[in-house]
Scaffold this active site. Structure first.
Site, PDB file in Angstrom:
ATOM      1  CD  GLU A  35      -3.185  -0.341  -0.003  1.00 62.18           C
ATOM      2  OE1 GLU A  35      -3.259  -0.046  -1.048  1.00 62.18           O
ATOM      3  OE2 GLU A  35      -3.468  -1.792   0.440  1.00 62.18           O
ATOM      4  CG  HIS A  36      -0.124   4.702   0.534  1.00 64.70           C
ATOM      5  ND1 HIS A  36      -0.554   5.978   0.104  1.00 64.70           N
ATOM      6  CD2 HIS A  36      -1.231   4.263   1.309  1.00 64.70           C
ATOM      7  CE1 HIS A  36      -1.804   6.173   0.319  1.00 64.70           C
ATOM      8  NE2 HIS A  36      -2.088   4.998   1.360  1.00 64.70           N
ATOM      9  CB  THR A  37       4.428   0.425  -2.494  1.00 59.17           C
ATOM     10  OG1 THR A  37       3.725  -0.423  -3.019  1.00 59.17           O
ATOM     11  CG2 THR A  37       4.998   0.123  -1.068  1.00 59.17           C
ATOM     12  CB  SER A 128      -9.574   0.306  -7.482  1.00 55.63           C
ATOM     13  OG  SER A 128      -8.671   0.469  -6.568  1.00 55.63           O
ATOM     14  CD  GLU A 162      -7.879   8.028 -10.132  1.00 56.77           C
ATOM     15  OE1 GLU A 162      -8.337   8.119  -8.954  1.00 56.77           O
ATOM     16  OE2 GLU A 162      -8.513   7.219 -10.936  1.00 56.77           O
ATOM     17  CG  ASP A 174      -5.951   1.591  -7.296  1.00 55.49           C
ATOM     18  OD1 ASP A 174      -5.484   0.744  -6.777  1.00 55.49           O
ATOM     19  OD2 ASP A 174      -6.376   2.603  -6.877  1.00 55.49           O
TER      20      ASP A 174
END
Length: 384
Positions: A35-37, A128, A162, A174
């Protein structure tokens, strides 16, 4: 190819006066770990889920883009593709419009379309839904306008949409998960070069269930918190002389911390240890099976809670309660600030774990969470 016989197809005909040419589906995703990598050039390990966004689409030759959703009552939003610009489209319609704008900006001579979107991916749940929407529209345009773009290229188009049109500085995970995941497998993805490996994930065969515990706490990654985290990571990498935090090894953390201001230390610690957790998860999956993921998931949640601070009381309660009730491991999944928790549990204990979380939420005065089971599903495809 005309689609008939389904409720959304009938709605499409009522809205637009003709049938769609086809239906394209793109799934939501659950991220097992990592996550957040992705915006730090790191590693991720997602699966696609059966819930998907379906785009019913018919090409137009007059440059008009008409957008409607089965979730949003009222007339279609009508846009001129030549006038699309960041900030010019509000709300949910910005996401499909963004894809068309990005394709045109990339030099693809695409025009308008009639689009009806139908989704069973929960919005704001960390699964997502926005990427699934983008990818469904990208897949439809790829076919209808004969662009011949590969799945990875479409994922990059969706990410740029996005980032540059909607204004969320998300990484690539995502969109890649929605476009390229395969049924029965997790996707081990290096987000620096987009090299990927499919890792078999037979949860049922191992006697396991992956629960998704949707806390119903809505998040909005466009509100600035996500952007601030990314900016902090990029600042830390620059101070350390690195192109991205992915280039920092766990053994190098003590020396790195000595060179960083105190506010950046926890961000760096999370990203570096989370990358290491993804690598360890891959090794466990390949050598010991999915049950071995449990402790890695729980450690990942602690890092998101204590270092990255993207958890919230509801996600903490869901994760802690699931583990206390017998889950092998649990953690928040997605960008954070609400959303969903995943809990890996023996199938025989899955209902008891789910019941314990529902009961804990009731006692805390929280809204009842939505609980369902996730299985690795197929990525984006044309359905008819």
């Amino acid at each position: 190819m005309t689609t008939t016989g389904t409720a959304p197809a009938s709605t499409f005909e009522e809205l637009y006066g003709h049938a769609p040419e086809g239906v394209w589906a793109a799934p939501g995703r659950v991220n097992l770990i990592g996550e957040h990598t992705d915006y730090n050039d790191g590693f991720v390990l997602p699966i696609a889920i059966p819930q998907a966004v379906r785009a019913y689409v018919r090409r137009r030759d007059d440059g008009v883009l008409r957008l409607a959703s089965t979730r949003v009552p009222g007339a279609a939003v009508e846009l001129d593709v030549t006038g699309l610009a960041p900030g010019g489209v509000a709300g949910w319609a910005a996401y499909p419009a963004a894809v068309v704008w990005t394709l045109r900006r990339a030099g693809h001579g695409v025009g308008g379309a009639d689009v009806l979107l139908d989704s069973d991916v929960p919005g704001g749940a960390g699964l997502s839904s926005s990427a699934a929407l983008e990818c469904a529209v990208a897949a439809a345009y790829n076919d209808l306008y004969e662009l011949k773009l590969e799945a990875g290229e479409l994922a990059l188009i969706a990410q740029r949409a996005e980032n540059e049109f909607v204004g969320v500085p998300c990484g690539i995970m995502d969109q890649m998960a929605s476009m390229v995941c395969r049924a029965g497998a997790a996707l081990y993805l290096d987000t620096r070069d987009l090299s990927a490996r499919y890792v078999p994930l037979d949860l049922a065969g191992a006697g396991l269930t992956l629960l998704v515990l949707d806390t119903r706490v809505q998040h909005d990654l466009a509100d600035g918190a996500y952007a601030a985290l990314r900016a902090g990571c990029e600042r830390a990498a620059a101070l350390l002389g690195l192109s991205a935090l992915r280039d920092l090894a766990p053994a190098d953390l003590p020396a790195a911390f000595a060179r960083l201001p105190a506010d950046l230390v926890p961000l760096v610690r999370h990203v570096v240890t989370e990358n290491d957790r993804v690598v360890r998860a891959l090794d466990e999956l390949e050598h010991h099976g999915p049950a071995a993921l449990g402790p890695i998931l729980t450690a990942g949640h602690a890092s998101l809670r204590d270092d990255y601070r993207t958890s919230c009381p509801e996600t903490d309660l869901a994760a802690d309660t699931a583990v206390a009730a017998g889950a092998l491991g649990a953690r928040m999944t997605g960008g954070g600030f609400g959303g969903s928790v995943i809990a890996l549990t023996e199938t025989a204990k899955a209902q008891a774990v789910a019941d314990a979380v529902v009961d804990a939420f009731a006692k805390a005065g929280y809204a009842e969470p939505d609980v369902y089971r996730a299985v690795p599903a197929e990525g984006a495809r044309r359905e008819s």
